[in-house]
Design a protein around this motif. Structure first.
Motif, PDB file in Angstrom:
ATOM      1  N   ALA A 118      -5.096  -9.558   0.811  1.00 28.81           N
ATOM      2  CA  ALA A 118      -3.997  -8.777   0.233  1.00 28.81           C
ATOM      3  C   ALA A 118      -3.516  -7.697   1.196  1.00 28.81           C
ATOM      4  O   ALA A 118      -2.313  -7.411   1.272  1.00 28.81           O
ATOM      5  CB  ALA A 118      -4.450  -8.147  -1.086  1.00 28.81           C
ATOM      6  N   ILE A 119      -4.441  -7.100   1.950  1.00 29.98           N
ATOM      7  CA  ILE A 119      -4.041  -6.094   2.939  1.00 29.98           C
ATOM      8  C   ILE A 119      -3.150  -6.726   4.001  1.00 29.98           C
ATOM      9  O   ILE A 119      -2.142  -6.156   4.430  1.00 29.98           O
ATOM     10  CB  ILE A 119      -5.279  -5.445   3.589  1.00 29.98           C
ATOM     11  CG1 ILE A 119      -6.029  -4.602   2.569  1.00 29.98           C
ATOM     12  CG2 ILE A 119      -4.871  -4.572   4.788  1.00 29.98           C
ATOM     13  CD1 ILE A 119      -7.358  -4.064   3.061  1.00 29.98           C
ATOM     14  N   GLY A 120      -3.531  -7.936   4.441  1.00 38.29           N
ATOM     15  CA  GLY A 120      -2.726  -8.636   5.435  1.00 38.29           C
ATOM     16  C   GLY A 120      -1.322  -8.936   4.970  1.00 38.29           C
ATOM     17  O   GLY A 120      -0.407  -9.091   5.785  1.00 38.29           O
ATOM     18  N   LEU A 121      -1.129  -9.013   3.661  1.00 35.84           N
ATOM     19  CA  LEU A 121       0.196  -9.301   3.099  1.00 35.84           C
ATOM     20  C   LEU A 121       0.942  -8.030   2.699  1.00 35.84           C
ATOM     21  O   LEU A 121       2.092  -8.112   2.255  1.00 35.84           O
ATOM     22  CB  LEU A 121       0.051 -10.207   1.870  1.00 35.84           C
ATOM     23  CG  LEU A 121      -0.544 -11.604   2.123  1.00 35.84           C
ATOM     24  CD1 LEU A 121      -0.785 -12.324   0.799  1.00 35.84           C
ATOM     25  CD2 LEU A 121       0.390 -12.431   3.007  1.00 35.84           C
ATOM     26  N   SER A 122       0.320  -6.873   2.850  1.00 37.33           N
ATOM     27  CA  SER A 122       0.921  -5.616   2.400  1.00 37.33           C
ATOM     28  C   SER A 122       2.049  -5.182   3.332  1.00 37.33           C
ATOM     29  O   SER A 122       1.982  -5.372   4.548  1.00 37.33           O
ATOM     30  CB  SER A 122      -0.139  -4.511   2.338  1.00 37.33           C
ATOM     31  OG  SER A 122      -1.150  -4.832   1.404  1.00 37.33           O
ATOM     32  N   ASP A 123       3.072  -4.579   2.720  1.00 36.08           N
ATOM     33  CA  ASP A 123       4.212  -4.097   3.512  1.00 36.08           C
ATOM     34  C   ASP A 123       4.392  -2.593   3.402  1.00 36.08           C
ATOM     35  O   ASP A 123       5.430  -2.046   3.755  1.00 36.08           O
ATOM     36  CB  ASP A 123       5.498  -4.802   3.070  1.00 36.08           C
ATOM     37  CG  ASP A 123       5.803  -4.606   1.584  1.00 36.08           C
ATOM     38  OD1 ASP A 123       5.023  -3.909   0.902  1.00 36.08           O
ATOM     39  OD2 ASP A 123       6.814  -5.170   1.113  1.00 36.08           O
ATOM     40  N   SER A 124       3.361  -1.893   2.912  1.00 36.89           N
ATOM     41  CA  SER A 124       3.416  -0.433   2.842  1.00 36.89           C
ATOM     42  C   SER A 124       2.007   0.125   2.974  1.00 36.89           C
ATOM     43  O   SER A 124       1.023  -0.555   2.653  1.00 36.89           O
ATOM     44  CB  SER A 124       4.033   0.044   1.520  1.00 36.89           C
ATOM     45  OG  SER A 124       3.135  -0.167   0.444  1.00 36.89           O
ATOM     46  N   VAL A 125       1.901   1.365   3.427  1.00 35.91           N
ATOM     47  CA  VAL A 125       0.598   1.996   3.586  1.00 35.91           C
ATOM     48  C   VAL A 125      -0.082   2.172   2.236  1.00 35.91           C
ATOM     49  O   VAL A 125      -1.310   2.063   2.123  1.00 35.91           O
ATOM     50  CB  VAL A 125       0.746   3.363   4.291  1.00 35.91           C
ATOM     51  CG1 VAL A 125      -0.591   4.081   4.364  1.00 35.91           C
ATOM     52  CG2 VAL A 125       1.276   3.178   5.696  1.00 35.91           C
ATOM     53  N   ALA A 126       0.700   2.435   1.186  1.00 43.06           N
ATOM     54  CA  ALA A 126       0.121   2.627  -0.149  1.00 43.06           C
ATOM     55  C   ALA A 126      -0.663   1.392  -0.582  1.00 43.06           C
ATOM     56  O   ALA A 126      -1.778   1.497  -1.120  1.00 43.06           O
ATOM     57  CB  ALA A 126       1.221   2.937  -1.159  1.00 43.06           C
ATOM     58  N   PHE A 127      -0.109   0.216  -0.333  1.00 39.67           N
ATOM     59  CA  PHE A 127      -0.805  -1.018  -0.691  1.00 39.67           C
ATOM     60  C   PHE A 127      -2.044  -1.211   0.186  1.00 39.67           C
ATOM     61  O   PHE A 127      -3.094  -1.658  -0.290  1.00 39.67           O
ATOM     62  CB  PHE A 127       0.126  -2.222  -0.562  1.00 39.67           C
ATOM     63  CG  PHE A 127       1.056  -2.404  -1.727  1.00 39.67           C
ATOM     64  CD1 PHE A 127       0.564  -2.607  -3.007  1.00 39.67           C
ATOM     65  CD2 PHE A 127       2.433  -2.368  -1.542  1.00 39.67           C
ATOM     66  CE1 PHE A 127       1.420  -2.773  -4.090  1.00 39.67           C
ATOM     67  CE2 PHE A 127       3.299  -2.530  -2.611  1.00 39.67           C
ATOM     68  CZ  PHE A 127       2.793  -2.731  -3.892  1.00 39.67           C
ATOM     69  N   VAL A 128      -1.919  -0.902   1.482  1.00 43.05           N
ATOM     70  CA  VAL A 128      -3.068  -1.037   2.379  1.00 43.05           C
ATOM     71  C   VAL A 128      -4.221  -0.161   1.895  1.00 43.05           C
ATOM     72  O   VAL A 128      -5.373  -0.602   1.787  1.00 43.05           O
ATOM     73  CB  VAL A 128      -2.683  -0.673   3.832  1.00 43.05           C
ATOM     74  CG1 VAL A 128      -3.933  -0.627   4.715  1.00 43.05           C
ATOM     75  CG2 VAL A 128      -1.689  -1.677   4.398  1.00 43.05           C
ATOM     76  N   VAL A 129      -3.930   1.102   1.573  1.00 37.09           N
ATOM     77  CA  VAL A 129      -4.963   2.033   1.117  1.00 37.09           C
ATOM     78  C   VAL A 129      -5.565   1.558  -0.205  1.00 37.09           C
ATOM     79  O   VAL A 129      -6.789   1.596  -0.403  1.00 37.09           O
ATOM     80  CB  VAL A 129      -4.387   3.453   0.979  1.00 37.09           C
ATOM     81  CG1 VAL A 129      -5.388   4.380   0.292  1.00 37.09           C
ATOM     82  CG2 VAL A 129      -4.006   4.014   2.342  1.00 37.09           C
ATOM     83  N   THR A 130      -4.715   1.103  -1.124  1.00 35.74           N
ATOM     84  CA  THR A 130      -5.203   0.622  -2.424  1.00 35.74           C
ATOM     85  C   THR A 130      -6.191  -0.523  -2.252  1.00 35.74           C
ATOM     86  O   THR A 130      -7.283  -0.527  -2.847  1.00 35.74           O
ATOM     87  CB  THR A 130      -4.027   0.172  -3.301  1.00 35.74           C
ATOM     88  OG1 THR A 130      -3.163   1.275  -3.543  1.00 35.74           O
ATOM     89  CG2 THR A 130      -4.529  -0.377  -4.631  1.00 35.74           C
ATOM     90  N   PHE A 131      -5.835  -1.495  -1.445  1.00 35.95           N
ATOM     91  CA  PHE A 131      -6.715  -2.647  -1.264  1.00 35.95           C
ATOM     92  C   PHE A 131      -7.925  -2.307  -0.396  1.00 35.95           C
ATOM     93  O   PHE A 131      -8.958  -2.976  -0.479  1.00 35.95           O
ATOM     94  CB  PHE A 131      -5.933  -3.828  -0.691  1.00 35.95           C
ATOM     95  CG  PHE A 131      -4.981  -4.449  -1.680  1.00 35.95           C
ATOM     96  CD1 PHE A 131      -5.458  -5.015  -2.853  1.00 35.95           C
ATOM     97  CD2 PHE A 131      -3.604  -4.452  -1.455  1.00 35.95           C
ATOM     98  CE1 PHE A 131      -4.588  -5.590  -3.779  1.00 35.95           C
ATOM     99  CE2 PHE A 131      -2.730  -5.011  -2.373  1.00 35.95           C
ATOM    100  CZ  PHE A 131      -3.226  -5.578  -3.543  1.00 35.95           C
TER     101      PHE A 131
END
Length: 541
Positions: A118-131
């Motif tokens: 999911a991190i690899g598919l994230s397009d924002s820092v918020a999603f990266v941090v969440t995952f």
């Protein structure tokens, strides 16, 4: 403490037959439940978590550039992971003791791999941090479960060797992270740093379903200490958060000490509550075992010296010597190589001689290595660096193996998950404490030396704000050269910055050496696990 009997849950109430002391391929159910294939399976899963502890640091600059993230947001990519991991490790270990380590290990692997994808598919820092938070939570599930499976599967005479190989995998993965991360970022993309966990996770799950058997003690916990979990989680969060933010807030800040005080209050309330609840999260009687308590302290001290000291070495190699991330990782291969070679050898030695002498010797080697690293200079050659890195790896190997066996082996079988969580939590807290405290030592030394060194070099004086920014740059070995600075002035600034950085790194390394020297004394309080033999008779669920 006495060994705990385990029962076979496939037949209600039936006593399980004792497992052979030296299982060989083809016995019983073949590969299913075989100790060495169990070790292979858990090693594949643990490798993902250990790798992510260092590999992501190399990807952070590329993530910041691609997602237009600020420095504070990039910091959260690392902090969110370590916070989630450290706060939940002991609770996750208890879940394994309650529901079985096979189940929690497999759930941890699936969740960790899914969060990575999911991190690899994230397009924002918020999603990266969440995952990244989810990565930490699922990583906390599988790490203590791995130790619980090894403890229950291996007979006592083989447990140290198994833990040695397990420690070898963690050490190699941790040290190999920058090399692999640098290669992937430079040649593929930052996303590939996370996507690589997906096929590894699929392999671990396939092996786990095929090979792993669950082992559960007869008197395994049957209820949850919900308030205890809340108090311990809050205490761990406040402590780790204070350590993470102390460099930013300052050690004299009221905010820093408010969080430290809150953690102490919550730890005290947790300890009080654990004496009142029927099935506590951590029975405090566990710490009546002096060897177990010494093992926990030893793991903290080892992590302070190792992780705190190594934190500055990466800056030294990249910013002072000008190496690329891959080259810096390659220069750390002597450390990695000695851990890979030394861990299984340490396991064999500890099995024969007991843990005290190998642990004390390992911490003595670590102290000498950290002292040697305090003598490094800006132009020190690779041969001298390799000597101290190799000695550090040689010292760490028996400590990783011996302290783990002392903690897990001195706990009853039904608390092997909690003991595994204690071991990992001690390592995470020690690493955070080492980075924070040695970082403060570095900052203090740089702040004190930089103005004088700057003036002695005949450089134009700096204003208060300029001096603060210059000091922050020098603390990581970066010369504060403004754009358009004449080459001769830039060369002087680089010399001052690197010399000042080396003085700070030297003092921090000396402090780390002192911590390792104290750990030598603690090592003499350890002894072989009293309950390690319980795993040899574990039954299959």
């Amino acid at each position: 403490m006495t060994s705990q009997t385990t029962v076979d849950k496939t037949g209600p109430g039936d006593q399980a037959p004792a497992a052979p002391s030296d299982p060989t391929p083809g016995q019983g159910r073949g590969l299913r439940g075989h100790p060495w294939f169990t070790l292979l399976t858990v090693a594949v899963g643990v490798m993902m978590v250990a790798l992510d502890g260092t590999i992501v640091a190399i990807a952070n600059p590329a993530i910041a550039d691609d997602l237009k993230a600020s420095f504070a947001e990039v910091q959260w990519i690392t902090n969110a992971y370590f916070l989630a991991l450290a706060v939940t490790l002991i609770t996750a270990g208890k879940l394994g003791d309650r529901f079985g380590h096979r189940q929690t290990f497999l759930i941890g692997v699936v969740g960790f791999a899914a969060a990575s994808g999911a991190i690899g598919l994230s397009d924002s820092v918020a999603f990266v941090v969440t995952f990244r938070v989810f990565q930490g939570l699922f990583g906390a599930l599988l790490m203590p479960a791995a130790l619980g499976l090894l403890r229950a599967t291996f007979p006592a005479e083989k447990l140290n060797m198994a833990i040695g190989i397990w420690g070898m995998v963690i050490g190699a993965s941790t040290a190999g992270g920058p090399i692999l991360g640098g290669f992937l970022v430079e040649n593929v993309s930052w996303q590939s740093v996370f996507w690589i966990n997906v096929p590894v996770g699929v392999l671990a799950v396939a092996l786990g379903v095929w090979i792993l058997l669950d082992h559960r003690a007869e008197n395994a916990p049957r209820s949850f200490d919900v308030l205890g979990i809340a108090l311990l989680s809050g205490a761990m969060f406040c402590l780790v958060w204070a350590l993470i933010k102390a460099p930013e807030w300052g050690w004299g800040s009221g905010t820093t000490w408010t969080f430290v005080a809150a953690s102490l209050v919550l730890f005290a309330l947790f300890a009080f509550w654990e004496t009142r609840v029927k099935e506590p999260l951590i029975p405090l009687g566990l710490f009546r075992s002096v060897p177990l308590s010494a093992g926990v302290v030893l793991m903290v001290l080892m992590a302070i010296a190792f992780m705190g000291g190594l934190f500055f070495v990466t800056f030294y190699l990249q910013n002072v010597h000008g190496m690329s991330p891959i080259d810096a990782g390659l220069h750390l291969l002597p450390l990695t190589g000695m851990m890979i070679v030394g861990s299984p050898l340490a396991g064999a030695l500890i099995t024969k001689a007991g843990p005290r002498i190998p642990l004390a010797g390992g911490m003595a080697c670590t102290a000498i290595a950290m002292y040697g690293m305090s003598t490094l200079e800006t132009d020190t050659g690779s041969a001298v660096m390799s000597l101290w890195f190799a000695l550090l790896g040689l010292g760490l190997a028996p400590v990783m193996v011996g302290a783990t066996e002392v903690i897990v082996g001195n706990a009853p079988l039904e608390l092997s998950g909690v003991a595994g969580g204690l071991q990992q939590a001690a390592m995470q807290i020690g690493g955070s404490l080492g980075t924070a405290v040695l970082g403060a030592v570095m900052a203090s030394k740089v702040d004190g030396d930089l103005p004088g060194n700057w003036a002695d070099a005949g450089l134009p004086p700096l204003t208060g704000d300029q001096l603060d920014k210059a000091s922050e740059a020098v603390q990581v070995g970066v010369p504060p050269v403004a754009e358009g600075t004449p080459p001769e002035i830039a060369a002087k600034i680089a010399t001052v910055a690197h010399d000042t950085f080396m003085s700070g790194m030297g003092l921090a390394s000396l402090v780390a050496a002192g911590v390792a020297a104290v750990a030598v004394l603690v090592a003499f309080l350890t002894k072989r696990g009293e309950n390690a033999e319980a795993g040899a008779g574990a039954a299959h669920i």
